[in-house]
Design a protein around this motif. Structure first.
Motif, PDB file in Angstrom:
ATOM      1  N   LEU A   1      54.170  39.135  44.725  1.00 39.26           N
ATOM      2  CA  LEU A   1      53.472  37.892  44.385  1.00 39.26           C
ATOM      3  C   LEU A   1      52.509  37.457  45.488  1.00 39.26           C
ATOM      4  O   LEU A   1      52.649  37.858  46.644  1.00 39.26           O
ATOM      5  CB  LEU A   1      54.477  36.772  44.124  1.00 39.26           C
ATOM      6  CG  LEU A   1      55.488  36.989  42.981  1.00 39.26           C
ATOM      7  CD1 LEU A   1      56.390  35.779  42.849  1.00 39.26           C
ATOM      8  CD2 LEU A   1      54.781  37.286  41.670  1.00 39.26           C
ATOM      9  N   LYS A   2      51.582  36.600  45.082  1.00 40.68           N
ATOM     10  CA  LYS A   2      50.680  35.982  46.032  1.00 40.68           C
ATOM     11  C   LYS A   2      51.312  34.704  46.577  1.00 40.68           C
ATOM     12  O   LYS A   2      52.355  34.252  46.099  1.00 40.68           O
ATOM     13  CB  LYS A   2      49.341  35.646  45.362  1.00 40.68           C
ATOM     14  CG  LYS A   2      48.653  36.836  44.703  1.00 40.68           C
ATOM     15  CD  LYS A   2      48.246  37.869  45.730  1.00 40.68           C
ATOM     16  CE  LYS A   2      47.491  39.020  45.073  1.00 40.68           C
ATOM     17  NZ  LYS A   2      47.067  40.047  46.056  1.00 40.68           N
ATOM     18  N   LYS A   3      50.675  34.131  47.558  1.00 41.61           N
ATOM     19  CA  LYS A   3      51.175  32.902  48.160  1.00 41.61           C
ATOM     20  C   LYS A   3      51.235  31.800  47.100  1.00 41.61           C
ATOM     21  O   LYS A   3      50.319  31.619  46.314  1.00 41.61           O
ATOM     22  CB  LYS A   3      50.293  32.468  49.330  1.00 41.61           C
ATOM     23  CG  LYS A   3      50.813  31.225  50.052  1.00 41.61           C
ATOM     24  CD  LYS A   3      50.004  30.947  51.295  1.00 41.61           C
ATOM     25  CE  LYS A   3      50.494  29.673  51.987  1.00 41.61           C
ATOM     26  NZ  LYS A   3      51.910  29.746  52.373  1.00 41.61           N
ATOM     27  N   ASP A   4      52.321  31.061  47.117  1.00 41.94           N
ATOM     28  CA  ASP A   4      52.598  29.927  46.233  1.00 41.94           C
ATOM     29  C   ASP A   4      52.874  30.327  44.784  1.00 41.94           C
ATOM     30  O   ASP A   4      53.048  29.465  43.928  1.00 41.94           O
ATOM     31  CB  ASP A   4      51.466  28.896  46.245  1.00 41.94           C
ATOM     32  CG  ASP A   4      51.386  28.146  47.571  1.00 41.94           C
ATOM     33  OD1 ASP A   4      52.442  28.011  48.223  1.00 41.94           O
ATOM     34  OD2 ASP A   4      50.283  27.702  47.939  1.00 41.94           O
ATOM     35  N   GLN A   5      52.920  31.612  44.529  1.00 45.54           N
ATOM     36  CA  GLN A   5      53.379  32.033  43.209  1.00 45.54           C
ATOM     37  C   GLN A   5      54.906  32.023  43.180  1.00 45.54           C
ATOM     38  O   GLN A   5      55.562  32.343  44.183  1.00 45.54           O
ATOM     39  CB  GLN A   5      52.879  33.432  42.850  1.00 45.54           C
ATOM     40  CG  GLN A   5      51.487  33.460  42.230  1.00 45.54           C
ATOM     41  CD  GLN A   5      51.173  34.822  41.659  1.00 45.54           C
ATOM     42  OE1 GLN A   5      51.209  35.841  42.375  1.00 45.54           O
ATOM     43  NE2 GLN A   5      50.838  34.848  40.381  1.00 45.54           N
ATOM     44  N   ILE A   6      55.450  31.661  42.022  1.00 50.35           N
ATOM     45  CA  ILE A   6      56.901  31.563  41.872  1.00 50.35           C
ATOM     46  C   ILE A   6      57.365  32.603  40.864  1.00 50.35           C
ATOM     47  O   ILE A   6      56.826  32.690  39.746  1.00 50.35           O
ATOM     48  CB  ILE A   6      57.328  30.163  41.392  1.00 50.35           C
ATOM     49  CG1 ILE A   6      56.774  29.079  42.297  1.00 50.35           C
ATOM     50  CG2 ILE A   6      58.838  30.065  41.267  1.00 50.35           C
ATOM     51  CD1 ILE A   6      57.342  29.106  43.689  1.00 50.35           C
ATOM     52  N   TYR A   7      58.367  33.361  41.279  1.00 46.87           N
ATOM     53  CA  TYR A   7      59.016  34.290  40.347  1.00 46.87           C
ATOM     54  C   TYR A   7      60.248  33.593  39.761  1.00 46.87           C
ATOM     55  O   TYR A   7      61.075  33.034  40.501  1.00 46.87           O
ATOM     56  CB  TYR A   7      59.429  35.574  41.072  1.00 46.87           C
ATOM     57  CG  TYR A   7      60.403  36.417  40.292  1.00 46.87           C
ATOM     58  CD1 TYR A   7      59.960  37.229  39.245  1.00 46.87           C
ATOM     59  CD2 TYR A   7      61.765  36.389  40.586  1.00 46.87           C
ATOM     60  CE1 TYR A   7      60.852  38.002  38.530  1.00 46.87           C
ATOM     61  CE2 TYR A   7      62.660  37.163  39.872  1.00 46.87           C
ATOM     62  CZ  TYR A   7      62.206  37.960  38.829  1.00 46.87           C
ATOM     63  OH  TYR A   7      63.100  38.712  38.123  1.00 46.87           O
ATOM     64  N   ILE A   8      60.368  33.614  38.436  1.00 48.00           N
ATOM     65  CA  ILE A   8      61.548  33.057  37.753  1.00 48.00           C
ATOM     66  C   ILE A   8      62.237  34.200  37.038  1.00 48.00           C
ATOM     67  O   ILE A   8      61.664  34.842  36.148  1.00 48.00           O
ATOM     68  CB  ILE A   8      61.160  31.964  36.746  1.00 48.00           C
ATOM     69  CG1 ILE A   8      60.400  30.836  37.443  1.00 48.00           C
ATOM     70  CG2 ILE A   8      62.392  31.404  36.036  1.00 48.00           C
ATOM     71  CD1 ILE A   8      59.903  29.754  36.491  1.00 48.00           C
ATOM     72  N   SER A   9      63.451  34.469  37.443  1.00 46.85           N
ATOM     73  CA  SER A   9      64.179  35.591  36.861  1.00 46.85           C
ATOM     74  C   SER A   9      64.656  35.245  35.453  1.00 46.85           C
ATOM     75  O   SER A   9      64.574  34.105  35.004  1.00 46.85           O
ATOM     76  CB  SER A   9      65.391  35.944  37.732  1.00 46.85           C
ATOM     77  OG  SER A   9      66.439  35.005  37.537  1.00 46.85           O
TER      78      SER A   9
ATOM     79  N   VAL B   1      55.633  33.515  37.423  1.00 47.80           N
ATOM     80  CA  VAL B   1      55.753  34.846  36.840  1.00 47.80           C
ATOM     81  C   VAL B   1      57.174  34.977  36.300  1.00 47.80           C
ATOM     82  O   VAL B   1      58.145  34.838  37.058  1.00 47.80           O
ATOM     83  CB  VAL B   1      55.473  35.946  37.882  1.00 47.80           C
ATOM     84  CG1 VAL B   1      55.684  37.313  37.245  1.00 47.80           C
ATOM     85  CG2 VAL B   1      54.048  35.815  38.416  1.00 47.80           C
ATOM     86  N   LEU B   2      57.282  35.214  35.014  1.00 46.31           N
ATOM     87  CA  LEU B   2      58.593  35.302  34.376  1.00 46.31           C
ATOM     88  C   LEU B   2      59.055  36.749  34.343  1.00 46.31           C
ATOM     89  O   LEU B   2      58.282  37.659  34.047  1.00 46.31           O
ATOM     90  CB  LEU B   2      58.540  34.753  32.956  1.00 46.31           C
ATOM     91  CG  LEU B   2      58.037  33.313  32.786  1.00 46.31           C
ATOM     92  CD1 LEU B   2      58.072  32.929  31.312  1.00 46.31           C
ATOM     93  CD2 LEU B   2      58.886  32.350  33.610  1.00 46.31           C
ATOM     94  N   ASP B   3      60.348  36.899  34.617  1.00 41.80           N
ATOM     95  CA  ASP B   3      60.931  38.238  34.525  1.00 41.80           C
ATOM     96  C   ASP B   3      60.926  38.717  33.077  1.00 41.80           C
ATOM     97  O   ASP B   3      60.751  39.897  32.803  1.00 41.80           O
ATOM     98  CB  ASP B   3      62.353  38.234  35.076  1.00 41.80           C
ATOM     99  CG  ASP B   3      62.975  39.616  35.045  1.00 41.80           C
ATOM    100  OD1 ASP B   3      63.699  39.907  34.081  1.00 41.80           O
ATOM    101  OD2 ASP B   3      62.701  40.414  35.967  1.00 41.80           O
ATOM    102  N   GLU B   4      61.165  37.776  32.169  1.00 46.25           N
ATOM    103  CA  GLU B   4      61.083  38.086  30.742  1.00 46.25           C
ATOM    104  C   GLU B   4      60.338  36.938  30.073  1.00 46.25           C
ATOM    105  O   GLU B   4      59.947  35.981  30.720  1.00 46.25           O
ATOM    106  CB  GLU B   4      62.480  38.256  30.127  1.00 46.25           C
ATOM    107  CG  GLU B   4      63.384  37.047  30.279  1.00 46.25           C
ATOM    108  CD  GLU B   4      64.791  37.295  29.747  1.00 46.25           C
ATOM    109  OE1 GLU B   4      65.089  38.439  29.387  1.00 46.25           O
ATOM    110  OE2 GLU B   4      65.572  36.337  29.712  1.00 46.25           O
TER     111      GLU B   4
END
Length: 535
Positions: free
Chosen positions: A153-161, A304-307
């Motif tokens: 990911l880029k800075k300040d992007q959030i990954y949600i599993s 960014v969603l995992d699914e």
């Protein structure tokens, strides 16, 4: 006479009762169905609106929870970058995270994992409070799906599993712990990635709130993941999280309700009816403007969603009362009215029977009044008034068509002698017996009129004098048989005279009757010479 009237009364009650029941039931059914359809239209709008409000509320609740977690992830990342990203001593940041975890109490773990996948900090939270995990217990997570996804990911992007059950050392933690992992990369002053911070969020909080919001639903509110598995299913808990178990992966909403699943995945929100029930659904999206503003990401996607998105579904089975209210077609509502208003139809049947009984009695009373106004009560022969009305009508009809009508004037011989010697009861029996024999032998088109006392007229329709005399001969033979075989104290004897209408312009009914009367008296004078009425 009584038996005949009772049979007629019974037939009238049944016929009128059926007709009244059918008519009243039909009127009630039409009115009830129309009102039910109108009620259902209003109820349908209310149900659809209610489910839409609840689905929107579910979206808001989950979005609010996710929004709060995103804020916390960014705070943890900013804090780490400000104090410890280029340091090997994490003492201060561990204390800060422990304090943060104790205040929040919604995160199972707070971790920093370096670029090689090694856990460098891990704060665990339990009912006893937050504690740091010793270096000997830290693990390498380089093969974990959430680590791999978040490092790109880029800075300040959030990954949600994806929302699943927490796994520790390749085993599902017991008791099961629904978990969502939120991660974001952290960078050094040189702009290079140093690792990721990850928050394991207790998903039970959001699931419990999802359940609370769903309480006013008319049906069952369920939560599905993007692959069609149940994340929340209050009606059947055993169907939740089946994707976590190898032997249950075939158990899913997608497999059990494939038709409904195809309709749900065809749009972001909507409602529809199938043979299984009524469905309202709405996608729960995390890529909204609020999150983008909060992350201040320079990329197209703040999260960014995992699914894919979760899907909230309101499901009203056909067995539910609310499901019936959704249908506005005549057939369904007619079945509903018939099934649920049996007591009313029973009441209509009873009321119809009572009305039919009253109608039949009233009709029978009128018929009895009419009968006694037209017929002689003792013999059942037409009285003088009614008989002459019929005779006049027949005469007019036959005068045009030149048909044959004969009149037989009858007079009972010895009636006075019977009355004087044997009593009027026996005299009445004599009269009744004579009329009964006459009725037995005349044709259906013929009729008998009692003129009074011992005098009668027999009207032979479509019969000339010769045909009428043959009929009279059979009647007289019957009298002879009775006199010979029946052990009666009196003799049955009748004088008669028959005259035929000629239908000429100078002919009157009274004249024909008088002519027949004259013939009768001629016969009577002959019979009376040696006749004795008493044996």
């Amino acid at each position: 006479m009584i038996t005949k009237e009772l049979m007629k009364l019974k037939k009238g009650i049944i016929l009128h009762g059926i007709c009244i029941f059918i008519a009243a039931s039909f009127i009630y059914l039409v009115i009830a169905v129309v009102l039910q359809i109108k009620t259902n239209e209003l109820k349908k709008s209310e149900i659809i609106r209610n489910e839409e409000i609840l689905l929107n509320a579910e979206q808001d609740v989950i979005s609010y929870r996710v929004d709060r977690v995103v804020s916390d992830v960014l705070y943890i990342a900013d804090s780490f970058e400000a104090h410890s990203v280029d340091s090997s001593d994490f003492t201060n940041i561990e204390k800060e995270w422990i304090s943060f975890s104790n205040r929040k109490r919604i995160y199972d773990q707070i971790r920093f994992i370096d670029v090689d996948g090694n856990e460098r900090i891990r704060i665990n939270y339990s009912e006893k409070g937050a504690t740091e995990v010793g270096k000997g217990q830290l693990q390498n997570k380089k093969d974990s799906y959430y680590f791999t996804a978040s490092t790109g990911l880029k800075k300040d992007q959030i990954y949600i599993s994806k929302l699943d059950l927490n796994v520790d050392n390749d085993k599902i933690e017991q008791p099961s712990l629904p978990t969502i992992r939120f991660a974001t990369p952290v960078f050094g002053q040189d702009g290079k990635i140093k690792g990721v911070v990850i928050l394991n969020y207790y998903a039970n909080y959001v699931l419990r709130q999802f359940e609370d919001v769903s309480l006013p639903s008319y049906g069952n509110m369920i939560l599905l993941n993007s692959n069609g598995y149940w994340l929340f299913n209050k009606q059947d808990r055993d169907k939740e999280w089946t994707f976590m178990y190898d032997d249950k992966k075939n158990v899913s909403f997608k497999n059990e309700f494939s038709k409904e699943w195809n309709l749900i995945t065809s749009g972001s929100k909507g409602s529809f009816n199938t043979e299984n029930g009524y469905y309202s659904y709405s996608n729960i999206s995390f890529n909204d403007n609020k999150l983008a503003d909060k992350t201040k990401s320079t990329t197209n996607e703040a999260t960014v969603l995992d699914e894919g998105n979760w899907i909230a579904v309101s499901y009203i089975p056909k067995s539910r009362e609310a499901q019936l209210m959704i249908f506005t077609d005549v057939y369904t509502n007619t079945k509903y009215i018939l099934k649920n208003n049996i007591p009313i139809f029973i009441f209509i049947a009873i009321l119809a029977a009572v009305i039919a009984l009253l109608m039949a009695i009233n009709k029978l009373s009128k018929e009895r009044i009419k009968y006694f106004s037209e017929y002689d009560s003792m013999t059942g022969a037409l009285n003088r008034r009614a008989g002459f009305e019929i005779l006049n009508k027949i005469y007019q009809d036959f005068a045009r068509d030149k048909g044959a009508i004969s009149i037989c004037f009858c007079d009972i011989n010895g009636l006075k002698e019977v009355n004087d010697n044997l009593g009027h009861v026996t005299g009445d029996e004599l009269i009744s017996s004579i009329v009964s024999v006459i009725k037995k032998h005349i044709r259906e088109s013929d009729f008998i009129i009692r003129l009074g006392g011992d005098e009668f007229l027999i009207i032979f329709v479509n019969s000339d004098i010769e045909q009428s005399e043959r009929i009279w001969s059979r009647i007289n033979d019957e009298f002879t048989r009775i006199n010979q075989e029946d052990n009666r104290k009196y003799i049955i004897s009748i004088s008669h005279g028959i005259e035929e209408f000629k239908f000429n312009s100078n002919e009157y009914i009274d004249e024909i009757i008088n002519s027949a009367d004259s013939k009768m008296y001629n016969e009577k004078r002959i019979i009376k010479r040696n006749f004795k009425a008493i044996k």
